[in-house]
Design a protein around this motif. Sequence first.
Motif, PDB file in Angstrom:
ATOM      1  N   VAL A 235       0.855  -1.200   0.000  1.00 18.94           N
ATOM      2  CA  VAL A 235       0.000   0.000   0.000  1.00 18.94           C
ATOM      3  C   VAL A 235       0.884   1.240   0.000  1.00 18.94           C
ATOM      4  N   PRO A 236       0.329   2.392  -0.350  1.00 19.04           N
ATOM      5  CA  PRO A 236       1.142   3.617  -0.395  1.00 19.04           C
ATOM      6  C   PRO A 236       1.722   4.010   0.958  1.00 19.04           C
ATOM      7  N   ALA A 237       0.961   3.832   2.047  1.00 22.19           N
ATOM      8  CA  ALA A 237       1.435   4.246   3.368  1.00 22.19           C
ATOM      9  C   ALA A 237       0.633   3.538   4.453  1.00 22.19           C
ATOM     10  N   ILE A 238       1.242   3.451   5.650  1.00 19.94           N
ATOM     11  CA  ILE A 238       0.542   2.834   6.776  1.00 19.94           C
ATOM     12  C   ILE A 238       0.537   3.748   8.009  1.00 19.94           C
ATOM     13  N   PRO A 257       0.825  -4.157  14.635  1.00 16.58           N
ATOM     14  CA  PRO A 257      -0.155  -3.169  15.084  1.00 16.58           C
ATOM     15  C   PRO A 257      -0.859  -3.574  16.367  1.00 16.58           C
ATOM     16  N   ALA A 258      -1.169  -4.856  16.530  1.00 20.26           N
ATOM     17  CA  ALA A 258      -1.782  -5.313  17.780  1.00 20.26           C
ATOM     18  C   ALA A 258      -0.802  -5.149  18.942  1.00 20.26           C
ATOM     19  N   GLY A 259       0.472  -5.455  18.692  1.00 21.07           N
ATOM     20  CA  GLY A 259       1.484  -5.251  19.722  1.00 21.07           C
ATOM     21  C   GLY A 259       1.574  -3.792  20.126  1.00 21.07           C
ATOM     22  N   GLU A 270       5.242  -2.928   9.510  1.00 20.84           N
ATOM     23  CA  GLU A 270       4.292  -3.482   8.559  1.00 20.84           C
ATOM     24  C   GLU A 270       3.042  -3.880   9.327  1.00 20.84           C
ATOM     25  N   LEU A 271       1.971  -4.076   8.609  1.00 26.58           N
ATOM     26  CA  LEU A 271       0.683  -4.353   9.235  1.00 26.58           C
ATOM     27  C   LEU A 271       0.285  -5.809   9.027  1.00 26.58           C
ATOM     28  N   THR A 272      -0.351  -6.380  10.052  1.00 24.66           N
ATOM     29  CA  THR A 272      -0.912  -7.723   9.967  1.00 24.66           C
ATOM     30  C   THR A 272      -2.354  -7.653  10.432  1.00 24.66           C
ATOM     31  N   ALA A 298       4.691   0.007   1.396  1.00 21.34           N
ATOM     32  CA  ALA A 298       4.389  -0.473   2.744  1.00 21.34           C
ATOM     33  C   ALA A 298       3.666  -1.813   2.672  1.00 21.34           C
ATOM     34  N   VAL A 299       3.930  -2.683   3.642  1.00 25.39           N
ATOM     35  CA  VAL A 299       3.436  -4.064   3.602  1.00 25.39           C
ATOM     36  C   VAL A 299       2.218  -4.238   4.506  1.00 25.39           C
ATOM     37  N   VAL A 300       1.216  -4.948   3.969  1.00 23.97           N
ATOM     38  CA  VAL A 300       0.046  -5.368   4.735  1.00 23.97           C
ATOM     39  C   VAL A 300      -0.143  -6.861   4.530  1.00 23.97           C
TER      40      VAL A 300
END
Length: 355
Positions: A235-238, A257-259, A270-272, A298-300
């Motif tokens: 994605v372009p940004a997180i 993100p949960a952490g 990165e996002l999970t 950015a990684v999702v």
Amino acid sequence: MDKTSPPPETLLLNAALQAARDLGLDAQWEPIQPQGGVAHADAVLQIGRGGKGQRYVVEVRRQLRPANLGAALHQLDRQAAAHSLPGLLVADYIRQDMADALRKQGREFVDTVGNAFIQQPHVLVWATGRKPLTKAAAPQVGRAFQSTGLQVLFALLCHPEWVNLPYRELAARAGVAHGTVGWVMPDLQSQGFVADLNGKRGTRRLFDGERLLAQWADAYARQLRPRTLLGRYYVPAIADWQEWPLAQHGAQWGGEPAGALLTSYLTPGELTMYADKLPGPLAARYRFAKEPDVAHKAVVEVRRRFWHFPQDEMAGPCVPPVLVYADLMATGDARCLETAKRLYEDHVARLIRQV
């Protein structure tokens, strides 16, 4: 395995100690009897040279990989703190990349083929690049630590009181077939993780939660986690990730993100997210792309949610802390490992201390 033969961990430890002796070190070990309230160590090892050396607590691991290295190191750290001794990681084989990472962290180790890092005031050993002559056999684990069994264990680690649920209800919450619970429970009983108090119905409980979590996190990283990946997107940004409306689309944050939400410590790299399937509207809104390019860096990660807990838990912003802990450990990233340790103390330890 012959009932009279030594446990596989003992055989591995003996082989590693012989490899250490072949490097010119003096090495001997003694088993440790588990004590209530104290982190269980596999052994205490004395290693050195010329009458000078150091005692270590030992964590023995087979099939060590970057995905389960974090869980092994966290367990070793807890043992070291509990026994007031430095920790030594012992494995069947430690690859060059992991050996380099361990040395940078000041982590001492030895494996069965002669790779080692030992750093003491009078001893320094750094040996890497040695490879096993044969492929290591996969660890023999009980059926409870196979993929579907791991789903049952996940439910029990999140809710230890569910061990007394009817098998059909527990299976539904774990997302497995009814028959799976029927063979997981006897296996857990044979390994000492489950027992009925006084043989009375409804008094079943879990035991040795610390060891159960450690074995689950290790097996999850190797077996179940790879099967949950629905897709890795760009994605372009997180930077605005906390504004993403996951709940509206049946998704929850996991991993970094949960952490971050649970500890207020980590800035996600990165996002999970976990969901039953790829949330199409979210993918369209945030311009998910299957390949990186100049505009999508950015990684999702989108992972399959494999459990079916009560609705209030499924609707929360984060997946259960036990899974967040395992996800963070599986990254092997130093920032994530530190966050996982904080998460363990703040959210996970209270669960397994009930066991």
